[in-house]
Design an enzyme around this catalytic site. Sequence first.
Site, PDB file in Angstrom:
ATOM      1  N   LYS A  23       0.831  -1.212   0.000  1.00  0.00           N
ATOM      2  CA  LYS A  23       0.000   0.000   0.000  1.00  0.00           C
ATOM      3  C   LYS A  23       0.865   1.261   0.000  1.00  0.00           C
ATOM      4  CE  LYS A  23      -2.913   2.680   3.060  1.00  0.00           C
ATOM      5  NZ  LYS A  23      -2.503   3.349   4.266  1.00  0.00           N
ATOM      6  N   ASN A  24       1.868   1.310   0.888  1.00  0.00           N
ATOM      7  CA  ASN A  24       2.635   2.549   1.027  1.00  0.00           C
ATOM      8  C   ASN A  24       3.513   2.825  -0.195  1.00  0.00           C
ATOM      9  OD1 ASN A  24       1.404   2.921   3.460  1.00  0.00           O
ATOM     10  ND2 ASN A  24       3.141   2.312   4.714  1.00  0.00           N
ATOM     11  N   ARG A  98      -5.515  10.785   2.589  1.00  0.00           N
ATOM     12  CA  ARG A  98      -4.208  11.271   3.006  1.00  0.00           C
ATOM     13  C   ARG A  98      -3.167  11.120   1.903  1.00  0.00           C
ATOM     14  NH1 ARG A  98      -1.917  12.821   7.503  1.00  0.00           N
ATOM     15  NH2 ARG A  98      -3.586  12.211   8.883  1.00  0.00           N
ATOM     16  N   ASP A 122      -6.086   8.936   8.616  1.00  0.00           N
ATOM     17  CA  ASP A 122      -6.177   8.083   9.802  1.00  0.00           C
ATOM     18  C   ASP A 122      -6.310   8.848  11.107  1.00  0.00           C
ATOM     19  OD1 ASP A 122      -6.269   5.436  10.075  1.00  0.00           O
ATOM     20  OD2 ASP A 122      -4.188   5.068   9.524  1.00  0.00           O
ATOM     21  N   ASP A 320       4.105   0.476  11.891  1.00  0.00           N
ATOM     22  CA  ASP A 320       2.864  -0.166  11.440  1.00  0.00           C
ATOM     23  C   ASP A 320       2.696  -1.581  11.983  1.00  0.00           C
ATOM     24  OD1 ASP A 320       2.004   2.019  10.102  1.00  0.00           O
ATOM     25  OD2 ASP A 320       2.590   1.341   8.111  1.00  0.00           O
ATOM     26  N   MET A 342       6.349   7.006  17.399  1.00  0.00           N
ATOM     27  CA  MET A 342       5.988   7.946  16.333  1.00  0.00           C
ATOM     28  C   MET A 342       4.579   8.542  16.442  1.00  0.00           C
ATOM     29  SD  MET A 342       7.828   6.669  12.902  1.00  0.00           S
ATOM     30  CE  MET A 342       9.435   5.910  12.913  1.00  0.00           C
TER      31      MET A 342
END
EC number: 2.5.1.7
Length: 435
Positions: A23-24, A98, A122, A320, A342
């Site tokens: 996805k990223n 986003r 998110d 993640d 983070m």
Amino acid sequence: MRNAFEIQGGKKLKGEIIPQGAKNEALQIISAVLLTGEKMTINNIPDIQDVNKLIELLGDMGVEVNRISRDVCTFEAKEIDQDFFNSEAFKTKGGGLRGSIMILGPLLARFGKASIPKPGGDKIGRRRLDTHFLGFEKLGARFDYNPETGFYNVDASNLRGTYILLDEASVTGTANIVMAAVLSKGTTTIYNAACEPYLQQLCKMLVRMGAKISGIGSNLLTIEGVDSLGGTEHTMLPDMIEIGSFIGLAAMTGSEITIKDVKYKELGMIPDVFKRLGIQMELRGDDIYIPSQDHYEIDTFIDGSLLTVADAPWPGFTPDLLSIVLVVATQAKGSVLIHQKMFESRLFFVDKLLDMGANIILCDPHRATVIGLDKQIQLRGISMTSPDIRAGVSLLIAALSAQGKSTIYNIEQIERGYQNIDARLKALGADITRV
């Protein structure tokens, strides 16, 4: 009530699962098609909401999009409708996604101007976008925020290479600045650049398109601007977050699972962190095989102190997967401190695990100590709501290992990041129904 998963837990799963495309990586790569008017072919695209919305957004902007199959798409960004960027449609679509921030770099580089609504996304705490904006400003872009329309208008008619020291090693920030710099005049140096595999993939693709980038894989990138870029073909890596999620799932449910084609070299320390939790796995070719195991015991540090798993920029452990590690630790033998540096609200799903019978001390918004139950006491099924993508999948894993029925609401959050997850788990023997 629609969009919920009902799960009967406590079943052992078995079989093979193929991770989706990353996805990223997808959000960066698909935005990069705007850098050229030539044809781009992208393979292994994950069929998930965030990515599909971005592809739809490109179509609305005037990009010719041809979906050859579920995971292959061609793009031709010959003509872009500049007026679309000031429309209500763009505000609605761009503001809710986003990933839409990622189109800014390519648009500035190729067209010298862009508008962007304030981005959404998110609910895992504040995520600053300053890194992107400061980088563009250093390259010579001028930002003008209009509070009435809620848009940033950006003038980048004269981008020039420069030295940029990033205030944080932001992956999306680095990607966006790289995409703006490849068509700028002169040389750009980015220090404290993110060096994730996804970013390396983007840089390698840009080089195939004709960009001049050196230092790929390090935190110091040097980019010599070129006049134009051509088309290319690109295949995305498998999603490392999915791979980590499936390793955790196998351990929690005592299942024998093979994760196919994982591109093991690109996983960094992910397998090692799960091994420290006591999870056995072996590499067979490029597949990870996880045997069925009834117990897994958390390692301690060499001096006997408590194992700490903390997130850090690559090549450190990805934030993640911390929620997955936390869930998996609840059924391990031993204790672990999870330190989420983070994001400040990523651990707030712990209350649901406590309701299921897990033994966790939430120390503060960033730290939780998990005291493993060693599978002596099974978690129990409950009704719960998914707060964000990663917590959603963690709760899904917990539910699959729990005794009795669980219901997870707000599964749109899960489906933003994981394609067709219920069908893929069913194929392994999971009892999961969409209601």
